[in-house]
Design an enzyme around this catalytic site. Structure first.
Site, PDB file in Angstrom:
ATOM      1  N   CYS A 123      21.534 -27.427 -16.924  1.00 52.43           N
ATOM      2  CA  CYS A 123      22.657 -27.156 -16.028  1.00 52.43           C
ATOM      3  C   CYS A 123      23.996 -27.235 -16.784  1.00 52.43           C
ATOM      4  CB  CYS A 123      22.586 -28.090 -14.831  1.00 52.43           C
ATOM      5  SG  CYS A 123      23.482 -27.466 -13.423  1.00 52.43           S
TER       6      CYS A 123
ATOM      7  N   HIS B 280      17.280 -28.395 -12.769  1.00 49.65           N
ATOM      8  CA  HIS B 280      17.103 -29.792 -13.193  1.00 49.65           C
ATOM      9  C   HIS B 280      15.626 -30.194 -13.116  1.00 49.65           C
ATOM     10  CE1 HIS B 280      21.380 -31.092 -13.107  1.00 49.65           C
ATOM     11  NE2 HIS B 280      21.494 -30.148 -12.205  1.00 49.65           N
TER      12      HIS B 280
ATOM     13  N   GLU C  57      14.366 -32.677 -14.418  1.00 52.47           N
ATOM     14  CA  GLU C  57      14.323 -34.154 -14.384  1.00 52.47           C
ATOM     15  C   GLU C  57      14.476 -34.689 -12.958  1.00 52.47           C
ATOM     16  OE1 GLU C  57      16.815 -32.342 -15.196  1.00 52.47           O
ATOM     17  OE2 GLU C  57      18.698 -33.282 -14.583  1.00 52.47           O
TER      18      GLU C  57
HETATM   19  N1  GLN Z   1      28.803 -27.017 -11.861  1.00 49.76           N
HETATM   20  C1  GLN Z   1      28.649 -27.835 -13.035  1.00 49.76           C
HETATM   21  C2  GLN Z   1      29.490 -27.303 -14.190  1.00 49.76           C
HETATM   22  O1  GLN Z   1      30.083 -26.303 -14.082  1.00 49.76           O
HETATM   23  C3  GLN Z   1      27.200 -27.928 -13.442  1.00 49.76           C
HETATM   24  C4  GLN Z   1      26.407 -28.600 -12.345  1.00 49.76           C
HETATM   25  C5  GLN Z   1      25.253 -29.442 -12.812  1.00 49.76           C
HETATM   26  O2  GLN Z   1      25.110 -29.781 -14.003  1.00 49.76           O
HETATM   27  N2  GLN Z   1      24.430 -29.826 -11.889  1.00 49.76           N
HETATM   28  O3  GLN Z   1      29.551 -27.913 -15.208  1.00 49.76           O
END
Ligand code: GLN
Length: 191
Positions: free
Chosen positions: A79, A169, A171
């Site tokens: 992410c 994710h 995890e």
């Molecule tokens: N929206 C976050 C970003 O732009 C990422 C979200 C996440 O890691 N769950 O960094």
């Protein structure tokens, strides 16, 4: 085998728990001296990429980590971690390690689909559960980066040499497949 987990912000404990379940030793990277520890792989967790990016510089972690990635250390970004590794972010001028040839789109699912779960095929592993939280997706991969999973035609996981990224994710689920996949990348590199 020992894996370092960037622990300046975000969902790093969940990665540690996942590795514990798999019997893999890990440690948290919070400050510069932690980088000197021996590690076979590195995880960049989810969180807020802009905050992590700033902290990386403030804590003098940016350069040593960038050097490790460029020298071939296996790295797995989830992410926000994906955004830290992307060479380009189409809707944000900031770039961080810029090491994996993908074009990512930040907060790509808009407000309504801010968070959602899905099941989709992950490389040759099979269908796995995927949890998305204000996630990016990958608009395109280039220079031999490989798309590993797609949802509704959008790429949500990719691999390039020593680097693995997921927009979701793993995890935060019970499914250990993606972490095992990363561990296999480490083992294959060392064999
Ligand atoms: N929206 C976050 C970003 O732009 C990422 C979200 C996440 O890691 N769950 O960094």
């Amino acid at each position: 085998m020992k894996i370092g987990i960037l622990a300046v912000q975000g969902a790093f404990i969940e990665h540690k728990n996942m590795l514990n379940r798999l019997g893999i030793e890990s440690f948290e990277i919070r400050q510069k001296q932690d980088i000197n520890r021996e590690m076979d792989g590195l995880i960049l967790p989810g969180g807020e990429s802009t905050t992590m990016g700033k902290l990386l510089h403030d804590l003098d972690l940016y350069e040593p980590i960038s050097n490790l990635i460029n020298s071939g250390l296996p790295v797995f970004g989830t992410c926000a971690g994906l955004l830290l590794l992307a060479k380009k972010i189409s809707n944000d001028e900031r770039i961080y390690f810029a090491s994996i040839p993908i074009i990512a789109r930040r907060n790509a699912y808009g407000r309504q689909l801010g968070s959602f779960n899905a099941n989709a095929q992950f490389d040759s592993v099979g269908e796995i559960p995927m949890v998305f939280i204000r996630a990016p997706y990958i608009e395109s991969v280039y220079d031999n980066a490989e798309a590993l999973a797609q949802i509704d035609g959008k790429i949500v996981a990719a691999k390039y040499n020593n680097q693995l990224v997921t927009a979701f994710h793993p995890e935060l689920t019970d499914n250990t497949a993606v972490h095992e996949y990363f561990i296999d990348m480490i083992k294959n590199k060392n064999s």
